[in-house]
Structures are given as C-alpha cells and as structure tokens.
Write a protein that holds these residues in place. Structure first.
Motif, PDB file in Angstrom:
ATOM      1  N   VAL B   5       0.844  -1.188   0.000  1.00 24.98           N
ATOM      2  CA  VAL B   5       0.000   0.000   0.000  1.00 24.98           C
ATOM      3  C   VAL B   5       0.881   1.240   0.000  1.00 24.98           C
ATOM      4  CG1 VAL B   5      -1.804   1.266   1.202  1.00 24.98           C
ATOM      5  CG2 VAL B   5      -1.808  -1.227   1.248  1.00 24.98           C
ATOM      6  N   LEU B 125      -2.187   1.580  -4.378  1.00 26.52           N
ATOM      7  CA  LEU B 125      -1.430   0.347  -4.221  1.00 26.52           C
ATOM      8  C   LEU B 125      -0.310   0.314  -5.254  1.00 26.52           C
ATOM      9  CD1 LEU B 125      -4.372  -2.224  -4.075  1.00 26.52           C
ATOM     10  CD2 LEU B 125      -3.566  -0.644  -2.319  1.00 26.52           C
ATOM     11  N   ASP B 127       1.069  -3.020  -6.411  1.00 25.16           N
ATOM     12  CA  ASP B 127       1.069  -4.444  -6.156  1.00 25.16           C
ATOM     13  C   ASP B 127       1.696  -5.218  -7.310  1.00 25.16           C
ATOM     14  OD1 ASP B 127      -0.520  -6.451  -4.180  1.00 25.16           O
ATOM     15  OD2 ASP B 127      -0.240  -7.256  -6.193  1.00 25.16           O
TER      16      ASP B 127
END
Lengths: 176, 176
Positions: B5, B125, B127
DNA sequence: GCAGCCATGTTATAGTATTGCAGAGACTGA
DNA sequence: TCAGTCTCTGCAATACTATAACATGGCTGC
C-alpha cells in the motif's frame, strides 16, 4: 486457459464490413431482447464507432453525425452514447475520453483494455485472473469493489513489428 | 507477502498535519536530488492536494490558488500539475479528472487506485501481483506494456462500516 | 383522439485543458 | 558584474468535453 479476448486488435486483413454488420446485428438482437429501442440515431452512432474500429471522441462522432443530420448537437451524441453505454454496447476509455464498441455486450464485462499508442487500436479483454487478483487485493484491505477501470497503454503486436522493421532499416548494426 | 500500500485511506485519526509535512519534505528532497525546482506555486499546489487528502480537481485548486494569488489562471495550475505528474509527486485519476498525491514518489509506481464512491477517499497500491498478471496477459497477446491505468471504484472500509451501521438502524429486521 | 411516455431538438452553460506570446527571474560562464 | 540562455510565470484567447433545462414531436395503449 488462455486470456479471454472480447475484442481483438483490428487486423489489416479482417473483413471489416462483416465485423461492423455483426456488431449492429448483435445490438439489434440485444435491444429487442431487452425491450429497449435502438433508434436511428443510436444505431448510427454505434455504426460510426464500429466503422472506425478505434476509440472515437464524442465531438468527432458529432461532426460525422452533423454531416448527415443538420439538427445534431452535443446532447444528441451524448444521449446516444449514454444509451449505448447503459446497454453495454460500447465502453468508455477514461484515459482517452473516447468510446469503443464492445465485442460481447451480453456477458458481464469489467472492461480491460489494451490501447496502442501508435495506431490507436484497442483490444478488450475480460480476464478472470486479472479480475480476481484485483478483487482479492481489494478484499484484503476491506474494500468493496463496484467497478474496475483497467487501461493498459503500449504498443500492439502489429506496430511492434512495423517499428522493429523500420528501426532495422534506419539504423542497421553496421550501416552508416 | 501482503499487498503493498503506497498511500492508505485517510483515517479520521491520522496526524494530518504531519502527513502533509512529510509529503512536502519528500518532495523537496526529491526535487533537489533530481535537480529540478519545486517553486512556490508548485509547492503550494502539492500542499493543497495533500491538505485535502482526496482527489482534487484542477479548477478547485485554481479557485484556492486564486484566493491568495490574483494572477492564477488555468495554465498556472495545469503547469504545476504537469510538473508534479512528471516528478511522480501526484497521480491523475482518469475516471475523476482529478489529482491525488503520491505516497512514494521515488519508487516506480504504476498507479493502482481504490476509490471510495461514498467519501472520495483514495488508496494507492503498488502491487506486484496485479502488475505481473496484467503484464503477462498483455505479453501473451504480443502487446508491449508502457503504462497501466488501474482504478477500482467501490466502498472503503470506513464507509462500509458506517453504511452497515446506518442500515441496521434505518431498517431493523423486525422494526417499524 | 388523447394521455403518458420516451426520444429528440434547441439553446445555453458548465467543466476541463491547451496554445501562444510576452515578460520576469534564475542559472552559467566569461 | 554582466550578457546570454533557459525556465518559469502572466495573460488572453480558445479548444475540447459534457450537461442542464425546457420545448417539441412521435409512438403506444386505451
């Protein structure tokens, strides 16, 4: 287990007339099934979008529409687009402020787009893996997903080939 | 192995003054390192964005800027935003025509956003799984990825809780 | 026919973003 | 220090994207 491609990149040799007709037939059928009206304007806007087979701007559509229908104004095209979006017949590409036809309006589609920066071609995917990964990440954080906007910019296969060919001509390894 | 995050949802109890200061300090440092100028206007725009800690529209920023700098005009704010985008200090949310601060401008960031439709909060994010899945799908199709726009709309954890609490008050299972 | 609904026409305006040119300010090297 | 250069800002205009609000027209069911 391959990727589910809803709308592939437009190939130079695809039968485009056929592809436009197909899209319009699908739309006719779906609107009939859903009990909504694919009016002349709505049909025409959808056709204009499919005919170019690339993301179309609202005001470009308006210009085209105006050439054949004097009364066309911004609301004319935006209303048609709203209808088509509602029915899932087109998608909006947020990063381009533009609209593309949907290759499979019936199935639920989250709209995952590959957009070629070189030739503007767009492919639409509906990939379960992508959807799941994102949904899972969101769920981990306690976020409840409603809709996903996924737009990938880059170079499509055809343009990559073309570019590579051009590069090797312009700057050959031992040329001068 | 959790999700990375970059910028979490703004919590009601977070030390916001500190969070704005941090962002500005990071920006100062990064601009110095990169040999670019974080001028007064640019710094102020960045601060206005962080101060609200939610997606900010260009013309809202302009209004705020104008109240303290008579000469501010659209180019003033758009130039500042262009600079901040360039430096990775802010991101543009395409689906909102709005801008949010980036919590970690140094690391390469593709920009994956969770956007709350209820309170406008945004979490960013970065990710790897999401990036990889999308990149792999693209690669399967011969598409060369350049940038990714990923914007997930839904309800953030805080609003889900609030909504559920309100719902259970408004329409209790056996209430009147 | 006519009441109700939906689609379209029409005008105006809101909202988002860029262009182009001029002037001011900051860095560089002599 | 100063000229030259580059970047940033001021300013006016304009382009592009989208919606509001109300009027009109046409289809549908009665």
């Amino acid at each position: 287990m391959g990727t589910n491609v809803v709308t592939p990149f437009k190939h130079a040799d695809h039968d485009h007339e056929h592809c436009v007709d197909d899209a319009l037939n699908r739309a006719e059928r779906q609107c009939r099934d859903n009990g909504v009206r694919l009016t002349a304007i709505r049909r025409r806007v959808l056709e204009l979008i499919w005919r170019r087979h690339e993301p179309m701007k609202a005001y470009d559509l308006l210009d085209m529409l105006r050439s054949e229908r004097r009364s066309a104004a911004p609301p004319t095209v935006y209303r048609a687009l709203d209808f088509l979006l509602e029915e899932g017949l087109v998608h909006r590409i947020e990063s381009l402020n533009a609209f593309v036809g949907c290759g499979d309006p019936k199935q639920p589609h989250v709209g995952q787009f590959l957009i070629c920066q070189h030739c503007n071609a767009v492919a639409e995917l509906n990939d379960g893996d992508v959807y799941r990964v994102l949904s899972n990440k969101a769920a981990e954080l306690g976020f409840q997903v409603n809709s996903q906007t996924i737009e990938i910019n880059g170079i499509c296969p055809a343009c990559r080939q073309a570019t590579q060919a051009a590069d090797s001509l312009e700057s050959p390894p031992n040329g001068g």
